[in-house]
Design a protein around this motif. Sequence first.
Motif, PDB file in Angstrom:
ATOM      1  N   LEU A  45      25.288   8.315 -56.986  1.00 37.29           N
ATOM      2  CA  LEU A  45      25.484   9.302 -55.917  1.00 37.29           C
ATOM      3  C   LEU A  45      25.979  10.622 -56.497  1.00 37.29           C
ATOM      4  O   LEU A  45      25.501  11.704 -56.121  1.00 37.29           O
ATOM      5  N   LEU A  98      17.603  11.143 -55.834  1.00 36.28           N
ATOM      6  CA  LEU A  98      17.813  10.655 -54.470  1.00 36.28           C
ATOM      7  C   LEU A  98      17.500   9.173 -54.382  1.00 36.28           C
ATOM      8  O   LEU A  98      18.222   8.389 -53.762  1.00 36.28           O
ATOM      9  N   LEU A 102      19.611   5.010 -53.589  1.00 40.56           N
ATOM     10  CA  LEU A 102      19.048   4.185 -52.518  1.00 40.56           C
ATOM     11  C   LEU A 102      18.612   2.825 -53.069  1.00 40.56           C
ATOM     12  O   LEU A 102      18.741   1.802 -52.399  1.00 40.56           O
ATOM     13  N   VAL A 341       8.740   9.592 -51.003  1.00 42.80           N
ATOM     14  CA  VAL A 341       9.675   9.372 -49.902  1.00 42.80           C
ATOM     15  C   VAL A 341       9.181   8.230 -49.015  1.00 42.80           C
ATOM     16  O   VAL A 341       9.904   7.259 -48.747  1.00 42.80           O
ATOM     17  N   LEU A 456      22.004   3.356 -44.112  1.00 41.54           N
ATOM     18  CA  LEU A 456      22.310   4.446 -45.050  1.00 41.54           C
ATOM     19  C   LEU A 456      21.219   4.594 -46.100  1.00 41.54           C
ATOM     20  O   LEU A 456      20.935   5.695 -46.573  1.00 41.54           O
ATOM     21  N   ALA A 459      18.155   6.173 -43.975  1.00 46.31           N
ATOM     22  CA  ALA A 459      18.332   7.412 -43.217  1.00 46.31           C
ATOM     23  C   ALA A 459      17.955   8.671 -43.997  1.00 46.31           C
ATOM     24  O   ALA A 459      17.249   9.537 -43.457  1.00 46.31           O
ATOM     25  N   PRO A 460      18.379   8.800 -45.266  1.00 39.31           N
ATOM     26  CA  PRO A 460      18.016  10.033 -45.973  1.00 39.31           C
ATOM     27  C   PRO A 460      16.506  10.213 -46.056  1.00 39.31           C
ATOM     28  O   PRO A 460      15.998  11.341 -45.957  1.00 39.31           O
ATOM     29  N   LEU A 461      15.790   9.110 -46.224  1.00 36.79           N
ATOM     30  CA  LEU A 461      14.342   9.208 -46.331  1.00 36.79           C
ATOM     31  C   LEU A 461      13.743   9.606 -44.985  1.00 36.79           C
ATOM     32  O   LEU A 461      12.793  10.399 -44.915  1.00 36.79           O
ATOM     33  N   VAL A 463      15.202  11.439 -42.733  1.00 34.77           N
ATOM     34  CA  VAL A 463      15.470  12.873 -42.557  1.00 34.77           C
ATOM     35  C   VAL A 463      14.431  13.683 -43.321  1.00 34.77           C
ATOM     36  O   VAL A 463      13.869  14.655 -42.798  1.00 34.77           O
ATOM     37  N   LEU A 464      14.157  13.243 -44.547  1.00 41.20           N
ATOM     38  CA  LEU A 464      13.190  13.991 -45.355  1.00 41.20           C
ATOM     39  C   LEU A 464      11.802  13.949 -44.733  1.00 41.20           C
ATOM     40  O   LEU A 464      11.072  14.948 -44.744  1.00 41.20           O
ATOM     41  N   TRP A 467      11.967  16.438 -41.942  1.00 44.22           N
ATOM     42  CA  TRP A 467      12.229  17.797 -42.420  1.00 44.22           C
ATOM     43  C   TRP A 467      10.981  18.368 -43.087  1.00 44.22           C
ATOM     44  O   TRP A 467      10.516  19.473 -42.760  1.00 44.22           O
TER      45      TRP A 467
END
Lengths: 500, 476
Positions: A45, A98, A102, A341, A456, A459-461, A463-464, A467
């Motif tokens: 991280l 990133l 994960l 992603v 967790l 989620a970042p993926l 968002v990407l 986005w």
Amino acid sequence: MTQLTSDGGFPLLSVLIFSPLVAALVAALLPGEKAVRWWTLVSTLLIGVASLGLLSGFDAGKAGFQWAERSAWIPSLKVEYALGIDGMSLLLILLTTLVTPLCVMASWCYIGKRVREFMVCLLAMETAMIGVFSALDFVLFFMFWEAMLIPMSLMIGVWGGPRKVYAALKFFIYTMAGSVLLLVAIVALRLKVGSFSIPEMMGKTYPESFQCWVFAAFLLSFAIKVPMFPFHTWLPAAHVEAPTAGSVILASVLLKMGAYGFIRFSLPIVPYAAKLFAPWLMALSVVAILYGGFAALAQTDLKKLVAYSSVGHMGFATLGIFSLTREGLEGATLVMINHGVTTGALFISVGILYERLHTRDLDAAAGVGKVMPVFAAFLGVFCLSSLAFPGTNSFIGEFLVLAGGFRVSKILMICAVPGIVAAAAYNLRMLQRVAYGGTSNPKHEGVADLGWREILALAPLLVLVLWMGLQPKPFVDLIHTGITQVVAQVANAAATVPGP
Amino acid sequence: MFPIAAFLPESVLLIGALVLFVITLGPSDARKSGRAALAIAVVTVVAALAGLGQHAVLFDGAYRVDALSQFLKLIFAIGFVLVVLLSGGLNDIRQDIRSEYHLFLLLSLLGFNLLVSSIELVTLIVSLELSSFPLFLAVAMRRERDGQRKQLESAIKYIMFGVAANGIMFFGLSYLFGLTGTTSLPLMAEKLKPVISTPLAVAGLLMALAGIWYKLAVFPFHFWTPDVYQGASNETAGLVASLPKLGAVLVCYRFMAFCAPDSRVVPMVLAILAGASMLYGNLIAMAQDDFKRLLGFSGIAHAGYALLGFVALDAAGYGAAFYYMTGYLLMVLACFTVISRVSKDGENIAIQDLAGLHRRSPLLAATLLVGVFGLAGIPPLAGFMGKLALFTAALKQGHLALVIFAVLNAAVAVYYYLSVVREAIFKDPGDKGVITLDPATRILCVVLIVAVVTLGVVPGPVFNTIGAALVGPVGR
């Protein structure tokens, strides 16, 4: 291309490359599996956060390589320690940093035995991956490129599924066989240019036949890594047998290296040969799109399905690259990131299902969405992204690739259309089965929905996906200058056709 | 005034040999002689370090101490420490002659030390024999057991082939002597210059080289290699596989200096032998079950790679060959360390016996990985840098076909190296027990791992040292 000089600033790239290695050493010495897990998560991280620092000093409008570092390494062989990034490699490095944490989260429960060794392999992989994307000396590049084989094949061979040994050896031998001729090409270029420096190799006019042979050596190596049809056979085996983290790394980062190689080396260094070969490679890419699409449609194993879909998606990437147009190349770069992603997310999702159901069979998973509504929602978005639904990230990439391709050959693009339809079909079929299919399966009783750790990880993926789908401009801006330069280099090559 | 500083490593070894000789007079005590050998080896390393940078010509021009010789003495001394550590308690050597075994090891090392400084034919040949004969004996000293008399067969093969190869070498050298009337190598090189392209000189040179190719195990002079590895005890095989190869590269370099830079015949012969060695070694290695035989055949292939450096006929190529053999020495010692520790009672190890090594002893498994991947030429280990240097040197002289043949061979070789990894890492141990290592072995393993990685990542110092030493016809 201009001479590469060191910026003299903070060597952030070196720090990013070597901190996973240091973290791996610490992980090797830490007592207890729990400590190793937490340490790996925290360190990856932190590396991820640190990698965002690359953005701060990065000027997207400036041509050439930034964050450059250059120092002597092996003077007698004219090998240097040279690093630097442009927009494309920046995005790929960020993707790497990133995805790695994960992967740690996705392996939290999945990897039950020999946790320490696994995390050491994962961290070693991160070093090699960042190294590949930032090396500007060909020997340095090749070292990272090949060194990666060891931890990756260990990950497949030790923690993989039932046919793990077969898959690990096939992966290793295939990739190694592909890259030995790359080494000869590198040495041949070095003897022409006088050093292993990649920027110095660009923009030279090599004789025609030399270009073709070098391109062929590059092609063999990179095409296996992408993988392009018909060099893809190692991929389903490796993907299916690898543990979740292995599949994610393979799909998100390793496959990108082949395409990265084409854009970074094949086009700028031997543009004339690239032009010569491009129509054939576009045709092969279309075959890959069709083949990947229809092969995925026939799979009942979820991991195999996603693996074959990778063949199709990477077909888009190579199609865009060898259209040799600005749209095509920008699209290809976006497809690379998007695929990293989306497919990474899909592999994590399949891993989550596997942890609960202990099977990856599509029929066994039918209807599991009823007891896992949050999971179904995530899967839904990722499936839509995988079929390039407008508003998700993949749409803009594939659209640009097709736009670039249409300028070159309308017939080829029309041939690719069934592949796009197949992508929609297999993704929707998977989503429909998993989320809504079947009657209630007694085996699904008591299956828990996503835990916080899994949310967790995904989620970042998510968002990407949204986005990049809704606001792709910042990403396109980052790669625009570099791609324009590559296109110009290829165009210039036509004007100065070298002798035989 | 005799410059004792220049003769320091040799002096230490001479005194050490006397000490060990005295020890052998008493009852055979492997622990005592082992400790003495280790102590002498460590002192030799120190002496070799102190001897770096010395320059002298001794014994009426027969013996020259220079940068190259001192560097190689250091490598030999380090290799010797590793070999003594590897030999451990000499469990597989006959009980009553273990002290003598240590003495022979030391004498062989003394031979290598003299070899690298000899620039006169008679001195060179005496040193060569001094380095070889103890090894012939060491092979035969393996313990006898039921149905196990292979060691004698191996030793006889080793000696017979060795003597025959020496005969050919002497015959070739007699031609060169006849042409020049001198046994001093620098003088010989000078006088051979006008006549080196004549068939007689080329034939003499090639026959002289043939004797060295036997040591290096180049096809078709390789026949002894797998059999000797198999018949010798695991520790002895580790020694036979490592140090003599580096000595052979040195002598090969001395003789290649006779060759005219624009010669076509010698490089062509070298190229053919290099290609044949790689192909033969790699193909046959694939079919091996016995790990030592596998390493034997892979050694033939590696000798082929090393010859690539000589094909180039320039300092870059020779330097690459030296570097490659230095790396090879460490990597092959790593493999033999694993063999001798996995083997419970000194018996030979089949690849299947390695099954599940990562469970049984993680440190040994790591050593094996480094050794095997290094031999396979995977970066960042020493094998890769060596291959890169060799390929660059050969390609620079236009040997494109040979280089492509070599890389394809390297790809083929990966298959059998991976079969070792498959057993050791991917398989479960089954009912095979845990292996506990003594502290000396642990140190040995860590040193080997660190050395192979360091040599691969920071090869600059070694390249620079060798490059600076390889100036002029016979090294200056």
